[in-house]
Write a protein that holds these residues in place. Structure first.
Motif, mmCIF file in Angstrom:
data_model
loop_
_atom_site.group_PDB
_atom_site.id
_atom_site.type_symbol
_atom_site.label_atom_id
_atom_site.label_comp_id
_atom_site.label_asym_id
_atom_site.label_seq_id
_atom_site.Cartn_x
_atom_site.Cartn_y
_atom_site.Cartn_z
ATOM 1 N N LEU A 252 -4.122 2.240 35.872
ATOM 2 C CA LEU A 252 -4.912 1.474 34.908
ATOM 3 C C LEU A 252 -5.862 2.371 34.123
ATOM 4 N N GLY A 253 -7.120 2.442 34.566
ATOM 5 C CA GLY A 253 -8.109 3.204 33.806
ATOM 6 C C GLY A 253 -8.494 4.521 34.411
ATOM 7 N N GLY A 254 -8.034 4.794 35.626
ATOM 8 C CA GLY A 254 -8.359 6.068 36.254
ATOM 9 C C GLY A 254 -9.832 6.260 36.530
ATOM 10 N N LEU A 255 -10.493 5.227 37.046
ATOM 11 C CA LEU A 255 -11.912 5.379 37.385
ATOM 12 C C LEU A 255 -12.081 6.532 38.362
ATOM 13 N N PRO A 256 -13.088 7.367 38.162
ATOM 14 C CA PRO A 256 -13.201 8.586 38.975
ATOM 15 C C PRO A 256 -13.915 8.375 40.297
ATOM 16 N N VAL A 257 -13.575 9.214 41.267
ATOM 17 C CA VAL A 257 -14.327 9.367 42.512
ATOM 18 C C VAL A 257 -14.632 10.853 42.608
ATOM 19 N N ARG A 258 -15.819 11.246 42.181
ATOM 20 C CA ARG A 258 -16.156 12.671 42.025
ATOM 21 C C ARG A 258 -16.583 13.298 43.349
ATOM 22 N N LEU A 259 -16.221 14.552 43.504
ATOM 23 C CA LEU A 259 -16.615 15.278 44.705
ATOM 24 C C LEU A 259 -18.136 15.405 44.786
ATOM 25 N N GLY A 260 -18.802 15.505 43.645
ATOM 26 C CA GLY A 260 -20.255 15.600 43.634
ATOM 27 C C GLY A 260 -20.945 14.329 44.098
ATOM 28 N N ASP A 261 -20.199 13.234 44.135
ATOM 29 C CA ASP A 261 -20.763 11.955 44.575
ATOM 30 C C ASP A 261 -20.300 11.621 45.991
ATOM 31 N N ILE A 262 -19.973 12.639 46.773
ATOM 32 C CA ILE A 262 -19.400 12.442 48.097
ATOM 33 C C ILE A 262 -20.350 11.736 49.055
ATOM 34 N N ALA A 263 -21.634 11.717 48.752
ATOM 35 C CA ALA A 263 -22.605 11.091 49.660
ATOM 36 C C ALA A 263 -22.566 9.570 49.611
ATOM 37 N N ILE A 264 -21.968 8.984 48.601
ATOM 38 C CA ILE A 264 -22.049 7.537 48.403
ATOM 39 C C ILE A 264 -21.350 6.765 49.517
ATOM 40 N N ALA A 265 -20.092 7.093 49.782
ATOM 41 C CA ALA A 265 -19.339 6.369 50.819
ATOM 42 C C ALA A 265 -19.932 6.567 52.220
ATOM 43 N N PRO A 266 -20.301 7.803 52.618
ATOM 44 C CA PRO A 266 -20.929 7.958 53.937
ATOM 45 C C PRO A 266 -22.232 7.168 54.089
ATOM 46 N N LEU A 267 -23.018 7.080 53.036
ATOM 47 C CA LEU A 267 -24.246 6.289 53.112
ATOM 48 C C LEU A 267 -23.933 4.819 53.372
ATOM 49 N N PHE A 268 -22.880 4.341 52.748
ATOM 50 C CA PHE A 268 -22.447 2.967 52.987
ATOM 51 C C PHE A 268 -22.060 2.786 54.453
ATOM 52 N N GLY A 269 -21.323 3.764 54.993
ATOM 53 C CA GLY A 269 -20.933 3.697 56.392
ATOM 54 C C GLY A 269 -22.114 3.758 57.339
ATOM 55 N N ILE A 270 -23.099 4.594 57.026
ATOM 56 C CA ILE A 270 -24.284 4.712 57.880
ATOM 57 C C ILE A 270 -25.075 3.404 57.872
ATOM 58 N N CYS A 271 -25.180 2.785 56.719
ATOM 59 C CA CYS A 271 -25.855 1.484 56.649
ATOM 60 C C CYS A 271 -25.138 0.464 57.532
ATOM 61 N N TYR A 272 -23.806 0.544 57.561
ATOM 62 C CA TYR A 272 -23.070 -0.391 58.404
ATOM 63 C C TYR A 272 -23.270 -0.071 59.882
ATOM 64 N N VAL A 273 -23.446 1.196 60.232
ATOM 65 C CA VAL A 273 -23.731 1.552 61.623
ATOM 66 C C VAL A 273 -25.025 0.881 62.079
ATOM 67 N N TYR A 274 -26.061 0.965 61.257
ATOM 68 C CA TYR A 274 -27.324 0.295 61.603
ATOM 69 C C TYR A 274 -27.130 -1.222 61.707
ATOM 70 N N PHE A 275 -26.338 -1.759 60.804
ATOM 71 C CA PHE A 275 -26.055 -3.194 60.845
ATOM 72 C C PHE A 275 -25.308 -3.563 62.120
ATOM 73 N N SER A 276 -24.340 -2.741 62.533
ATOM 74 C CA SER A 276 -23.579 -3.028 63.752
ATOM 75 C C SER A 276 -24.460 -2.937 64.988
ATOM 76 N N TRP A 277 -25.434 -2.028 64.987
ATOM 77 C CA TRP A 277 -26.374 -1.961 66.106
ATOM 78 C C TRP A 277 -27.203 -3.239 66.193
#
Length: 289
Positions: A252-277
Motif C-alpha cells: 500500500l503506502g509503505g509506512l516506515p518503521v525506522r531503526l532510529g525509532d527502535i525504542a517505541i515498541a520496547p517501551l510499549f512492551g515494558i508498559c504492558y509488563v507493569y500492567f501484567s504485574w
C-alpha cells in the motif's frame, strides 16, 4: 525467580474432571495441584523491578526527538503510493479504514460476545496451578459485569491488535483528509507514525510466539487452548495482524518503521509488563492460587 517476601501458600485439590497430560501428571505426582502447597501470592522480585526499570530508562533516553519524528511524520509519508500504476490513494485509504473496521469489530465482538476458556498451561512439575480462566463477553456475563467482559481485551495480543486498529484508522484518516484537501494536524501525523511503529513489530512478535510457542505447548499438553487458538476470531488476531501490517508496508503506502525509532515498541512492551504485574492477582480467585 525467588521472592524476598514470604509467599502465602494454600492447598489446592486436584480437579478430577479435567483431562490431558498436564492434569494427569499433576494427579499422579501432586506437583501442580495436589498434596504440595502452591503459591497463593508472590510479589514481583526486586531484581525484576530493577531490570525492567533499567530497560525503561534506557528506552526513554533513546526515544526519538520531536525533530526526528517531524522529518518523517508528514502528509507525504501517509499519502505515498508504492505502486501508482496498479493502485490509487483512494484505494489505499479505503483499505486502511477497512483494516481498522476489521480490528474494531473483532475487539467489540470479544468484549460483548467472547466465549473462551483459557487454560494456564504450566509445565507439569511447576508449582503454579493449572486452572481454567473463563473469558466471557459482557452480554454473556450473568451480572453483565463490564470489568469481567473486558478481561479478554487485557491480553498482550488484544492490546497490540487494538493499537494496530487505531494506527490504521489514523493513517486512513490522514490520507482521506488529503483527498478532501484538508490539512492534518502535526500531532495527528506524529501519533499515527508512532502507533504504526509500535503496532507493526508487536504484530510480528505476537504471531511468532503463538506459532512457535503457544500452539506447540497447547498441543503437547492437550489443553483447551488449542480450541481457543483455532477460533476464527483468534486466528484473525494472531495471523490477520501480520497480514494487514505487511500489506501496508509492502503493497500500500509503505509506512516506515525506522531503526532510529527502535525504542517505541520496547517501551510499549515494558508498559504492558507493569500492567501484567498489576493484573497478576486479578485473574483467579485467591483460594485457587
Amino acid at each position: 525467580t525467588k521472592s524476598t517476601m514470604a509467599p502465602r501458600t494454600i492447598e489446592t485439590p486436584v480437579d478430577e474432571t479435567r483431562s490431558g497430560p498436564c492434569y494427569n501428571v499433576a494427579k499422579q505426582e501432586g506437583s501442580v495441584a495436589g498434596s504440595k502447597p502452591v503459591l497463593a501470592e508472590a510479589p514481583v522480585p526486586w531484581h525484576s523491578h530493577v531490570v525492567v526499570a533499567g530497560m525503561l530508562s534506557f528506552f526513554v533516553y533513546t526515544f526519538p526527538s520531536m525533530e526526528s519524528l517531524d522529518e518523517v511524520a508528514t502528509v507525504e509519508t501517509f499519502t505515498k503510493v508504492l505502486f501508482p500504476e496498479y493502485i490509487s490513494l483512494e484505494v489505499i485509504t479505503a483499505m486502511r479504514l477497512l483494516f481498522a473496521f476489521i480490528v474494531f469489530f473483532d475487539c467489540i465482538y470479544a468484549i460483548l460476545w467472547g466465549d473462551w476458556d483459557k487454560d494456564t498451561d504450566y509445565e507439569p512439575n511447576s508449582k503454579l496451578v493449572t486452572i481454567t480462566i473463563p473469558l466471557r463477553g459482557i452480554l454473556l456475563q450473568p451480572d453483565r459485569s463490564i470489568w469481567k467482559g473486558l478481561l479478554p481485551m487485557t491480553s498482550f495480543t488484544m492490546v497490540s491488535f487494538f493499537v494496530l486498529g487505531i494506527s490504521f484508522f489514523l493513517s486512513g484518516s490522514i490520507s482521506l483528509l488529503h483527498i478532501l484537501s484538508i490539512d492534518a494536524s502535526p500531532w495527528l501525523l506524529r501519533v499515527a507514525l508512532l502507533l504504526f511503529e509500535c503496532a507493526a513489530p508487536t504484530a510480528l512478535l505476537v504471531s511468532a510466539v503463538v506459532k512457535y510457542v503457544l500452539w506447540p505447548m497447547a498441543l503437547k499438553q492437550g489443553s483447551g487452548n488449542s480450541f481457543v487458538l483455532s477460533h476464527p476470531i483468534t486466528l484473525l488476531e494472531h495471523n490477520g495482524n501480520v497480514i494487514m501490517a505487511l500489506t501496508e508496508v509492502a503493497l500500500l503506502g509503505g509506512l516506515p518503521v525506522r531503526l532510529g525509532d527502535i525504542a517505541i515498541a520496547p517501551l510499549f512492551g515494558i508498559c504492558y509488563v507493569y500492567f501484567s504485574w498489576w493484573m497478576m492477582d486479578k485473574w483467579a480467585e485467591k483460594d485457587k492460587g
